[in-house]
Design a protein around this motif. Structure first.
Motif, PDB file in Angstrom:
ATOM      1  N   VAL A  51       0.867  -1.170   0.000  1.00  0.00           N
ATOM      2  CA  VAL A  51       0.000   0.000   0.000  1.00  0.00           C
ATOM      3  C   VAL A  51       0.911   1.231   0.000  1.00  0.00           C
ATOM      4  O   VAL A  51       1.778   1.355   0.873  1.00  0.00           O
ATOM      5  CB  VAL A  51      -0.918   0.020   1.232  1.00  0.00           C
ATOM      6  N   MET A  52       0.715   2.125  -0.976  1.00  0.00           N
ATOM      7  CA  MET A  52       1.573   3.301  -1.107  1.00  0.00           C
ATOM      8  C   MET A  52       0.730   4.532  -1.379  1.00  0.00           C
ATOM      9  O   MET A  52      -0.251   4.469  -2.119  1.00  0.00           O
ATOM     10  CB  MET A  52       2.587   3.111  -2.248  1.00  0.00           C
ATOM     11  N   LEU A  53       1.126   5.653  -0.800  1.00  0.00           N
ATOM     12  CA  LEU A  53       0.459   6.925  -1.060  1.00  0.00           C
ATOM     13  C   LEU A  53       1.101   7.686  -2.204  1.00  0.00           C
ATOM     14  O   LEU A  53       0.487   8.596  -2.771  1.00  0.00           O
ATOM     15  CB  LEU A  53       0.478   7.805   0.196  1.00  0.00           C
ATOM     16  N   CYS A  54       2.328   7.353  -2.545  1.00  0.00           N
ATOM     17  CA  CYS A  54       3.042   8.052  -3.602  1.00  0.00           C
ATOM     18  C   CYS A  54       4.114   7.126  -4.155  1.00  0.00           C
ATOM     19  O   CYS A  54       4.368   6.047  -3.613  1.00  0.00           O
ATOM     20  CB  CYS A  54       3.673   9.348  -3.075  1.00  0.00           C
ATOM     21  N   HIS A  55       4.718   7.541  -5.234  1.00  0.00           N
ATOM     22  CA  HIS A  55       5.781   6.750  -5.835  1.00  0.00           C
ATOM     23  C   HIS A  55       7.015   6.736  -4.932  1.00  0.00           C
ATOM     24  O   HIS A  55       7.288   7.695  -4.216  1.00  0.00           O
ATOM     25  CB  HIS A  55       6.159   7.309  -7.204  1.00  0.00           C
ATOM     26  N   ILE A  56       7.740   5.651  -4.988  1.00  0.00           N
ATOM     27  CA  ILE A  56       8.965   5.516  -4.205  1.00  0.00           C
ATOM     28  C   ILE A  56      10.114   6.157  -4.977  1.00  0.00           C
ATOM     29  O   ILE A  56      10.350   5.826  -6.137  1.00  0.00           O
ATOM     30  CB  ILE A  56       9.272   4.043  -3.910  1.00  0.00           C
ATOM     31  N   GLU A  57      10.818   7.059  -4.327  1.00  0.00           N
ATOM     32  CA  GLU A  57      11.962   7.720  -4.934  1.00  0.00           C
ATOM     33  C   GLU A  57      13.222   7.362  -4.160  1.00  0.00           C
ATOM     34  O   GLU A  57      13.209   7.294  -2.935  1.00  0.00           O
ATOM     35  CB  GLU A  57      11.756   9.240  -4.939  1.00  0.00           C
ATOM     36  N   GLU A  58      14.295   7.157  -4.899  1.00  0.00           N
ATOM     37  CA  GLU A  58      15.546   6.770  -4.263  1.00  0.00           C
ATOM     38  C   GLU A  58      16.247   7.945  -3.597  1.00  0.00           C
ATOM     39  O   GLU A  58      17.026   7.764  -2.670  1.00  0.00           O
ATOM     40  CB  GLU A  58      16.478   6.114  -5.281  1.00  0.00           C
ATOM     41  N   GLY A  59      15.989   9.154  -4.063  1.00  0.00           N
ATOM     42  CA  GLY A  59      16.611  10.318  -3.455  1.00  0.00           C
ATOM     43  C   GLY A  59      18.073  10.455  -3.842  1.00  0.00           C
ATOM     44  O   GLY A  59      18.640   9.638  -4.582  1.00  0.00           O
ATOM     45  N   SER A  60      18.705  11.496  -3.322  1.00  0.00           N
ATOM     46  CA  SER A  60      20.092  11.800  -3.687  1.00  0.00           C
ATOM     47  C   SER A  60      21.083  11.551  -2.564  1.00  0.00           C
ATOM     48  O   SER A  60      22.284  11.759  -2.742  1.00  0.00           O
ATOM     49  CB  SER A  60      20.192  13.275  -4.113  1.00  0.00           C
ATOM     50  N   LEU A  61      20.587  11.097  -1.393  1.00  0.00           N
ATOM     51  CA  LEU A  61      21.476  10.912  -0.242  1.00  0.00           C
ATOM     52  C   LEU A  61      21.940   9.473  -0.082  1.00  0.00           C
ATOM     53  O   LEU A  61      22.736   9.182   0.813  1.00  0.00           O
ATOM     54  CB  LEU A  61      20.766  11.371   1.035  1.00  0.00           C
ATOM     55  N   GLY A  62      21.445   8.574  -0.914  1.00  0.00           N
ATOM     56  CA  GLY A  62      21.894   7.186  -0.858  1.00  0.00           C
ATOM     57  C   GLY A  62      21.339   6.383   0.306  1.00  0.00           C
ATOM     58  O   GLY A  62      21.866   5.311   0.617  1.00  0.00           O
ATOM     59  N   LEU A  63      20.289   6.857   0.937  1.00  0.00           N
ATOM     60  CA  LEU A  63      19.694   6.101   2.038  1.00  0.00           C
ATOM     61  C   LEU A  63      18.892   4.926   1.490  1.00  0.00           C
ATOM     62  O   LEU A  63      18.249   5.042   0.443  1.00  0.00           O
ATOM     63  CB  LEU A  63      18.793   7.004   2.879  1.00  0.00           C
TER      64      LEU A  63
END
Length: 748
Positions: A277-289
């Motif tokens: 169940v997701m409210l938005c798309h999953i983004e990898e981001g720029s911090l490498g977490l």
């Protein structure tokens, strides 16, 4: 930050199912819902609301004074001391606006980089609070997965987290929503900040905050009444329910609370878990977490009920859920969906949803966990530790019995007025539906219980007098202090009970809900060579026979001695690696059979077979309003597009379709090899009479402490049911009469 707004103007990862608004009848029912909540006393008084605001204001002033002292103690100049600052944020139910009378306030203290967590927060700030007469019941938990300081301020319960940022000075207008706030901080700070960031993001991603709050308040009350509100035990907590409700609000953006409640249970009773169940798309981001990604992270594939947080880094907020607790929740969703249908037809009222869960009437066998301590403070600390580890007992039982024996932990604790300083927990036990040849299979769980008790006694703050006993009790022997008024309710006749059943346990498709944990990848854009499906358990049903021919004995209650394992970590979310064959006296699985089962694919999976997974929604049209049916095909077949660097996860509406996946048995070679490591190539599995000492496994366990509970979850490849007819030696303990719980009687 993950963004739920789409170019088409809707919130969420898919288009809404319906844009229809409430009718006059829906408005009347919403008024009934609000009256029901008010009559239940779920709204705090104006005086209590003012007290909470006053307490938060004082707490903010206290942390500002504390940080100046900490800055001066760190050797900084007076000018820098005057500029030093710390700030209090709220999150959780209080921030969402759904808290009730007496509820605690989830708070976060944000401090500068020189104010360390252990030295300044858990020591200096603790001393400041301890010297204040209005502060009571201070309980620091610095070694928790999310370090926390619990206390009461003027009678108001406070759960305080701490986040040490890289800022030299914390500005008063600090915005936690920016991903840059996570730059170069430790894991504990990321987890601590996650609460505020997720709460704020939820409020941004729902179309109507007032409607969301009313619906969520209703769902929280329902979950507590039905015994499925507890993240620590293995059910769902406040943030999980908020995410589930927010997703329904996205799918029905113009619906009233009464409409959303009904659709909530319709959708999630048919949800094809473990799809997320997701409210938005999953983004990898720029911090490498690290983010939740079952393609890259092996342990993410072991999550049974993924509910993904919307703020970076996106995580699974419900990783504590097990096969057992998920099954209980899906049954409750199904039952309540039928009641909501009756409400829509004016055949029932909202009160029918809130009947207490008849926990002590549904099972024939229970485990009783009794704990004791020498004083109230020790009992409170001991109780918190034991409660945080109860889910590991559920996982151990599931894995040791290869998911044939499941358990239902009751999130409530019980007190016996005749025995002060004693606290009790209970677990219902039942057996899965298996082949007739295996109905009499017995499970000796004494070794599991002993291992659980040893783990409990590894508590770092253990004191003399802290004891725990685990015993098996039958339904007729349940102590009377667990019942309201101390009176055991009379059981209706079997005929009346059958007539009163309104929700059949068979309505919950075990093949759909007990499906393998790899099915999450079935809609991902993999090549056929990248991932293969494991077939669903053909014996996924649950045993419904009222009687069995084997009598269960009582678990031994004597202690096994206090063992202080130096690798134990207080309240950590990781669980130590187990070897099934190392349990002392374990005879339910023949020698060399465990390792064989762990690495052997199910015999029921034919080579190069095609497995068809049944759709969890037999008739999706019932979920769709008439105004939206003409676009149902488009909605159902829509696939959410993720960027190439982001995990591609099927959207919710795609999960309500059936899928056909070709399975090749030979493609599990790599997985089999990975699973075989748990058995140490069978050498340790065969040694059923020896338990490895904690010291010998210290290095290995230390290396695995950062893992979550995958090692205790069910293996990826479901082992085949044993068909051996070898005569087993009689055991002192045989829990083979546990059967499927009877559905709640007297509900509709």
């Amino acid at each position: 930050m993950a963004n739920g707004n789409n170019s088409n103007g809707y919130l969420g990862v898919t288009e809404p199912i319906s844009l229809s608004g409430p009718t006059e009848k829906d408005i009347v029912r919403t008024q009934e819902v609000e009256k029901c909540l008010a009559d239940a006393g779920l709204y705090e008084s104006q005086e209590e609301a003012l007290l909470r605001e006053e307490v938060l204001g004082k707490l903010d002033q206290i942390v500002k004074a504390w940080i100046k002292k900490a800055t001066r103690a760190s050797g900084y100049g007076e000018q820098f001391v005057q500029e030093a600052n710390a700030k209090i944020f709220t999150f959780g139910s209080y921030r969402l606006g759904v808290h009730g009378p007496g509820a605690d306030i989830d708070t976060l203290c944000v401090g500068p980089r020189h104010a360390t967590r252990n030295e300044y927060f858990f020591q200096a700030f603790y001393d400041v609070l301890a010297d204040m007469p209005e502060v009571t019941e201070i309980h620091p938990v610095p070694d928790a997965h999310v370090p926390i300081l619990k206390f009461k301020f003027s009678g108001v319960s406070i759960d305080l987290l701490y986040a040490k940022l890289t800022h030299v000075v914390i500005p008063e207008d600090l915005d936690l929503s920016h991903d840059s706030i996570l730059y170069n901080v430790d894991e504990q700070t990321v987890r601590s900040l996650n609460g505020c960031r997720v709460t704020d993001q939820i409020l941004r991603l729902v179309p109507n905050i007032l409607t969301f709050r009313t619906t969520l308040r209703f769902m929280r009350f329902w979950a507590k009444r039905r015994g499925v509100y507890s993240n620590v035990i293995g059910f769902l907590g406040g943030i999980n329910w908020a995410l589930l409700v927010a997703r329904i609000c996205q799918l029905y953006p113009n619906a009233s609370p009464s409409m959303l409640i009904s659709r909530f249970f319709k959708v999630y009773s048919k949800w094809k878990w473990p799809n997320p169940v997701m409210l938005c798309h999953i983004e990898e981001g720029s911090l490498g977490l690290p983010v939740w990604d079952p393609r890259k992270n092996f342990r993410d594939r072991g999550h049974h009920m993924p509910i993904i947080t919307p703020a970076y880094p996106c995580m699974n907020s419900s990783y504590n859920v097990s096969i057992s607790t998920r099954h209980v929740m899906v049954q409750e969703f199904t039952r309540t969906s039928d009641i909501c249908q009756a409400i829509d037809e004016s055949k029932a009222g909202w009160d029918a949803l809130f009947s207490p869960y008849p926990f002590f009437e549904l099972y024939r066998n229970y485990l009783k966990i009794e704990i004791t301590a020498r004083n109230e403070d020790d009992l409170r600390n001991w109780k918190g530790w034991v409660e945080s580890r109860l889910r590991t007992l559920v996982l151990k039982i599931e894995r040791f019995t290869r998911e044939m024996l499941l358990s239902h932990p009751n999130p409530r604790d019980f007190l016996d007025s005749s025995r002060p300083l004693h606290c009790f927990y209970f677990m219902g036990l039942w057996k899965k539906q298996i082949s007739p040849a295996q109905e009499a299979e017995q499970y000796d769980i004494r070794a599991i219980v002993n291992d659980f008790k040893i783990n409990i006694h590894s508590y770092h703050h253990w004191k003399e007098g802290m004891e725990i006993e685990v015993s098996h009790v039958r339904r007729k022997d349940i102590p009377t202090f667990v019942f309201p008024g101390g009176i055991r309710p009379s059981r209706p006749s079997r005929t009346v009970g059958k007539e009163a059943r309104t929700v059949s346990r068979s309505k919950v498709s075990a093949n759909a809900q007990e499906g393998n944990i790899m099915s999450i990848a079935q809609s991902m854009p993999y090549k056929s060579s990248e991932v293969k499906q494991i077939p669903s358990d053909p014996h996924g049903g649950y045993q419904s026979q009222e009687r069995t021919g084997v009598v269960a004995s009582t678990l031994p209650c004597e202690e096994t001695g206090h063992m202080f394992n130096e690798y134990a970590n207080l309240h950590t979310e990781s669980v130590e690696q187990e070897h099934l064959g190392s349990y002392v006296g374990s005879t339910s699985v023949p020698e060399n059979h465990v390792a064989h089962d762990l690495v052997k694919p199910p015999e029921s999976m034919p080579h190069n077979s095609t497995n068809v997974y049944p759709s969890p929604t037999n008739g999706l049209d019932h979920l769709l309003d008439s105004s939206c049916k003409k676009t149902a095909d488009t909605i159902v077949n829509k696939i959410t597009n993720f960027s190439s660097a982001v995990l591609a996860v099927p959207d919710e509406l795609d999960e309500l379709n059936s899928h056909q996946v070709k399975v090749d048995q030979q493609d599990f070679t790599a997985v089999d090899q990975g699973l075989s490591l748990e058995g140490e190539t069978g050498s340790n599995v065969g040694k059923t009479g020896t338990t490895s000492s904690p010291g010998s496994n210290h290095g290995k366990r230390k290396a695995e402490e950062e893992l979550e509970t995958l090692e205790l979850a069910a293996p990826l490849i479901r082992p085949p049911a044993s068909t051996s007819t070898t005569q087993r030696r009689p055991l002192r303990l045989r829990l083979s009469t546990v059967v499927k719980p009877k559905p709640a009687e007297g509900t509709s």
